[in-house]
Design a protein around this motif. Structure first.
Motif, PDB file in Angstrom:
ATOM      1  N   PRO A 231     -22.265 -18.393 -44.438  1.00 45.99           N
ATOM      2  CA  PRO A 231     -21.780 -17.067 -44.810  1.00 45.99           C
ATOM      3  C   PRO A 231     -22.110 -16.008 -43.760  1.00 45.99           C
ATOM      4  CG  PRO A 231     -23.709 -17.698 -46.118  1.00 45.99           C
ATOM      5  CD  PRO A 231     -23.260 -18.910 -45.378  1.00 45.99           C
ATOM      6  N   GLU A 232     -23.100 -16.292 -42.861  1.00 41.29           N
ATOM      7  CA  GLU A 232     -23.471 -15.335 -41.841  1.00 41.29           C
ATOM      8  C   GLU A 232     -22.453 -15.277 -40.699  1.00 41.29           C
ATOM      9  OE1 GLU A 232     -25.441 -17.779 -42.857  1.00 41.29           O
ATOM     10  OE2 GLU A 232     -27.022 -16.780 -43.988  1.00 41.29           O
ATOM     11  N   LEU A 233     -21.549 -16.251 -40.644  1.00 39.73           N
ATOM     12  CA  LEU A 233     -20.597 -16.307 -39.549  1.00 39.73           C
ATOM     13  C   LEU A 233     -19.497 -15.265 -39.755  1.00 39.73           C
ATOM     14  CD1 LEU A 233     -19.539 -17.644 -36.980  1.00 39.73           C
ATOM     15  CD2 LEU A 233     -18.314 -19.264 -38.417  1.00 39.73           C
ATOM     16  N   SER A 234     -19.541 -14.187 -38.974  1.00 37.84           N
ATOM     17  CA  SER A 234     -18.536 -13.137 -39.107  1.00 37.84           C
ATOM     18  C   SER A 234     -17.427 -13.294 -38.083  1.00 37.84           C
ATOM     19  CB  SER A 234     -19.192 -11.757 -38.959  1.00 37.84           C
ATOM     20  OG  SER A 234     -19.880 -11.668 -37.738  1.00 37.84           O
ATOM     21  N   PHE A 235     -17.619 -14.197 -37.103  1.00 37.51           N
ATOM     22  CA  PHE A 235     -16.608 -14.460 -36.082  1.00 37.51           C
ATOM     23  C   PHE A 235     -16.292 -15.949 -36.086  1.00 37.51           C
ATOM     24  CE2 PHE A 235     -19.451 -11.100 -34.494  1.00 37.51           C
ATOM     25  CZ  PHE A 235     -18.566 -10.043 -34.496  1.00 37.51           C
ATOM     26  N   SER A 236     -15.034 -16.269 -35.899  1.00 37.12           N
ATOM     27  CA  SER A 236     -14.647 -17.680 -35.908  1.00 37.12           C
ATOM     28  C   SER A 236     -14.171 -18.171 -34.548  1.00 37.12           C
ATOM     29  CB  SER A 236     -13.533 -17.911 -36.930  1.00 37.12           C
ATOM     30  OG  SER A 236     -12.399 -17.106 -36.615  1.00 37.12           O
ATOM     31  N   HIS A 237     -13.694 -17.261 -33.682  1.00 34.23           N
ATOM     32  CA  HIS A 237     -13.111 -17.645 -32.397  1.00 34.23           C
ATOM     33  C   HIS A 237     -13.560 -16.701 -31.284  1.00 34.23           C
ATOM     34  CE1 HIS A 237     -10.411 -19.751 -35.154  1.00 34.23           C
ATOM     35  NE2 HIS A 237      -9.921 -20.422 -34.136  1.00 34.23           N
ATOM     36  N   LEU A 238     -13.306 -17.123 -30.059  1.00 29.59           N
ATOM     37  CA  LEU A 238     -13.466 -16.268 -28.883  1.00 29.59           C
ATOM     38  C   LEU A 238     -12.084 -16.010 -28.303  1.00 29.59           C
ATOM     39  CD1 LEU A 238     -16.553 -17.987 -27.207  1.00 29.59           C
ATOM     40  CD2 LEU A 238     -16.512 -15.734 -28.282  1.00 29.59           C
ATOM     41  N   GLN A 239     -11.730 -14.747 -28.165  1.00 23.75           N
ATOM     42  CA  GLN A 239     -10.436 -14.409 -27.582  1.00 23.75           C
ATOM     43  C   GLN A 239     -10.578 -14.270 -26.077  1.00 23.75           C
ATOM     44  OE1 GLN A 239      -7.791 -11.617 -29.524  1.00 23.75           O
ATOM     45  NE2 GLN A 239      -7.441 -10.583 -27.573  1.00 23.75           N
ATOM     46  N   LEU A 279      -7.057 -18.186 -27.880  1.00 28.35           N
ATOM     47  CA  LEU A 279      -8.316 -18.250 -28.597  1.00 28.35           C
ATOM     48  C   LEU A 279      -9.004 -19.589 -28.364  1.00 28.35           C
ATOM     49  CD1 LEU A 279      -6.994 -16.956 -32.049  1.00 28.35           C
ATOM     50  CD2 LEU A 279      -7.962 -15.580 -30.212  1.00 28.35           C
ATOM     51  N   VAL A 280     -10.312 -19.559 -28.281  1.00 26.94           N
ATOM     52  CA  VAL A 280     -11.115 -20.772 -28.216  1.00 26.94           C
ATOM     53  C   VAL A 280     -11.904 -20.867 -29.518  1.00 26.94           C
ATOM     54  CG1 VAL A 280     -13.046 -21.921 -27.080  1.00 26.94           C
ATOM     55  CG2 VAL A 280     -11.303 -20.779 -25.714  1.00 26.94           C
ATOM     56  N   GLY A 281     -11.837 -22.015 -30.181  1.00 32.28           N
ATOM     57  CA  GLY A 281     -12.516 -22.202 -31.456  1.00 32.28           C
ATOM     58  C   GLY A 281     -11.650 -23.026 -32.389  1.00 32.28           C
ATOM     59  N   PRO A 282     -11.972 -23.079 -33.676  1.00 29.21           N
ATOM     60  CA  PRO A 282     -13.032 -22.343 -34.364  1.00 29.21           C
ATOM     61  C   PRO A 282     -14.417 -22.961 -34.147  1.00 29.21           C
ATOM     62  CG  PRO A 282     -11.909 -23.771 -35.901  1.00 29.21           C
ATOM     63  CD  PRO A 282     -11.178 -23.907 -34.598  1.00 29.21           C
ATOM     64  N   PHE A 283     -15.458 -22.159 -34.440  1.00 32.45           N
ATOM     65  CA  PHE A 283     -16.836 -22.600 -34.276  1.00 32.45           C
ATOM     66  C   PHE A 283     -17.509 -22.750 -35.634  1.00 32.45           C
ATOM     67  CE2 PHE A 283     -15.616 -20.274 -30.452  1.00 32.45           C
ATOM     68  CZ  PHE A 283     -15.887 -21.229 -29.478  1.00 32.45           C
ATOM     69  N   ASN A 284     -18.420 -23.703 -35.697  1.00 31.75           N
ATOM     70  CA  ASN A 284     -19.069 -24.017 -36.970  1.00 31.75           C
ATOM     71  C   ASN A 284     -20.142 -23.009 -37.355  1.00 31.75           C
ATOM     72  OD1 ASN A 284     -17.605 -26.439 -37.458  1.00 31.75           O
ATOM     73  ND2 ASN A 284     -18.855 -27.456 -35.909  1.00 31.75           N
ATOM     74  N   ASP A 285     -20.766 -22.387 -36.363  1.00 29.45           N
ATOM     75  CA  ASP A 285     -21.795 -21.398 -36.673  1.00 29.45           C
ATOM     76  C   ASP A 285     -21.931 -20.411 -35.515  1.00 29.45           C
ATOM     77  OD1 ASP A 285     -23.664 -22.540 -34.681  1.00 29.45           O
ATOM     78  OD2 ASP A 285     -23.852 -24.187 -36.117  1.00 29.45           O
ATOM     79  N   ALA A 286     -22.723 -19.378 -35.751  1.00 30.70           N
ATOM     80  CA  ALA A 286     -22.872 -18.307 -34.767  1.00 30.70           C
ATOM     81  C   ALA A 286     -23.541 -18.798 -33.489  1.00 30.70           C
ATOM     82  CB  ALA A 286     -23.684 -17.162 -35.377  1.00 30.70           C
ATOM     83  N   ASN A 287     -24.442 -19.753 -33.592  1.00 30.16           N
ATOM     84  CA  ASN A 287     -25.124 -20.278 -32.401  1.00 30.16           C
ATOM     85  C   ASN A 287     -24.144 -20.990 -31.474  1.00 30.16           C
ATOM     86  OD1 ASN A 287     -27.649 -19.330 -33.115  1.00 30.16           O
ATOM     87  ND2 ASN A 287     -28.197 -21.192 -34.240  1.00 30.16           N
ATOM     88  N   GLU A 288     -23.271 -21.810 -32.068  1.00 34.33           N
ATOM     89  CA  GLU A 288     -22.277 -22.527 -31.266  1.00 34.33           C
ATOM     90  C   GLU A 288     -21.341 -21.535 -30.572  1.00 34.33           C
ATOM     91  OE1 GLU A 288     -18.957 -26.123 -31.712  1.00 34.33           O
ATOM     92  OE2 GLU A 288     -19.583 -24.980 -33.474  1.00 34.33           O
ATOM     93  N   LEU A 289     -20.945 -20.493 -31.295  1.00 33.60           N
ATOM     94  CA  LEU A 289     -20.061 -19.478 -30.711  1.00 33.60           C
ATOM     95  C   LEU A 289     -20.746 -18.781 -29.535  1.00 33.60           C
ATOM     96  CD1 LEU A 289     -17.731 -17.033 -32.496  1.00 33.60           C
ATOM     97  CD2 LEU A 289     -19.432 -16.094 -30.947  1.00 33.60           C
ATOM     98  N   ALA A 290     -22.030 -18.437 -29.701  1.00 36.51           N
ATOM     99  CA  ALA A 290     -22.769 -17.757 -28.628  1.00 36.51           C
ATOM    100  C   ALA A 290     -22.920 -18.660 -27.404  1.00 36.51           C
ATOM    101  CB  ALA A 290     -24.135 -17.318 -29.145  1.00 36.51           C
ATOM    102  N   GLN A 291     -23.157 -19.950 -27.637  1.00 35.10           N
ATOM    103  CA  GLN A 291     -23.299 -20.897 -26.527  1.00 35.10           C
ATOM    104  C   GLN A 291     -22.004 -21.001 -25.726  1.00 35.10           C
ATOM    105  OE1 GLN A 291     -24.625 -24.535 -28.350  1.00 35.10           O
ATOM    106  NE2 GLN A 291     -26.672 -23.735 -28.801  1.00 35.10           N
TER     107      GLN A 291
END
Length: 311
Positions: A231-239, A279-291
């Motif tokens: 639920p903490e994931l507010s972003f799903s992709h990187l544009q 877009l790149v993604g979707p990501f499973n969690d905020a850590n993966e997105l940041a990486q």
């Protein structure tokens, strides 16, 4: 007499050698750091600094962007600096980005730029990692809204997450030369062949960088948010960019595949306004997105914007 002269010359040579060694020692540089700081012996100044005394730039005329052919030097793609690869864009048409600007000065003054010209810290020029050389840019200091038009003729900056290096004069025009860094918006100006830029005509923008957390409406065929994600994931992709041309979006998608192969999932999302968003993604969690955001920056893909893809 010859013996005395030879001893005198030998003594001077030893002093020069000791001076160079002392400089390295005082600066705390090992051989690798010294090679990097001196550009392999290219620069006599190891630490960049401003010109002596304050300079006035109000009298300098504004640049008038015009169509120019790509320079023969500085446009190789990909190219490598300090073990990292960077890709040069096919076109600067409509490029817009926001990030951190620095400046470069006396250390590089009088030396060759990446496209073979001579760097002049008193002219309005700039260095960028991926824009074609040359490219004209309107640069705006977001803290005071001052702006300047510069001509990109060099590569860099390769330090941290800096977006662009401006000449000292351009930094002075934007009034951040004493601070060293500034938050800026850069907008490419790309006149058609045989034409010059008119400030009365707005720049046609092809690449759009939306603010963070801007929801992107997904068509039925596009993936939405990942089910079961935290639920903490507010972003799903990187544009990575937004284009008015589907062909341009496909080119960026191909560059991403060339850099990361199948380890990256790339989606081209057509919006109701006709833009094609990459877009790149979707990501499973905020850590993966940041990486992945860090990976993409390190590979020379600018500053990806975190977005939420909603159905």
């Amino acid at each position: 007499m010859k013996v005395i002269n030879m001893l005198f010359v030998a003594g001077i040579s030893l002093l020069v050698l000791n001076g160079c060694m002392s400089t390295r020692h005082v600066l705390g540089k090992d051989d690798a750091d010294y090679e990097k700081a001196s550009g392999g012996g290219r620069y006599s100044i190891l630490q960049d600094h401003a010109p002596t005394g304050d300079i006035k730039v109000d009298h300098l005329p504004d640049l008038v962007p015009k169509w120019e052919q790509k320079s023969r030097g500085g446009n190789k793609s990909p190219y490598e600096v300090w073990g990292k690869k960077y890709w040069v864009m096919d076109s600067a048409q409509g490029y817009v980005a926001e990030g951190t600007a620095s400046w470069y000065g006396k250390k590089f003054h009088g030396h060759k730029t990446s496209n073979g010209e001579t760097y002049d810290m008193y002219a309005f020029s700039a260095a960028h990692k991926s824009l074609p050389l040359p490219t004209y840019l309107k640069v705006t200091n977001l803290d005071n809204q001052r702006s300047v038009i510069v001509r990109v003729n060099d590569r860099g900056p390769f330090h941290g997450d800096r977006l662009i290096d401006l000449s000292y004069a351009a930094a002075a025009r934007l009034d951040y030369h004493k601070k060293g860094l500034a938050r800026v918006r850069i907008e490419a100006i790309t006149p058609a062949r045989g034409q010059t830029y008119s400030p009365s005509k707005p720049v046609v923008r092809e690449v759009v960088t939306p603010p963070e957390a801007l929801p992107i409406k997904a068509p039925v065929a596009s993936p939405g948010k990942v089910e079961g994600s935290s639920p903490e994931l507010s972003f799903s992709h990187l544009q990575m960019g937004a284009f008015s041309s589907e062909e341009s979006a496909e080119k960026l998608k191909q560059r991403l595949f060339e850099a990361f192969d199948t380890s990256v999932n790339v989606v081209i999302n057509k919006q109701e306004d006709g833009l094609f968003k990459v877009l790149v993604g979707p990501f499973n969690d905020a850590n993966e997105l940041a990486q992945w955001q860090q990976k993409l920056q390190q590979e020379g893909f600018g500053n990806p914007v975190r977005v939420a893809l909603v159905p």
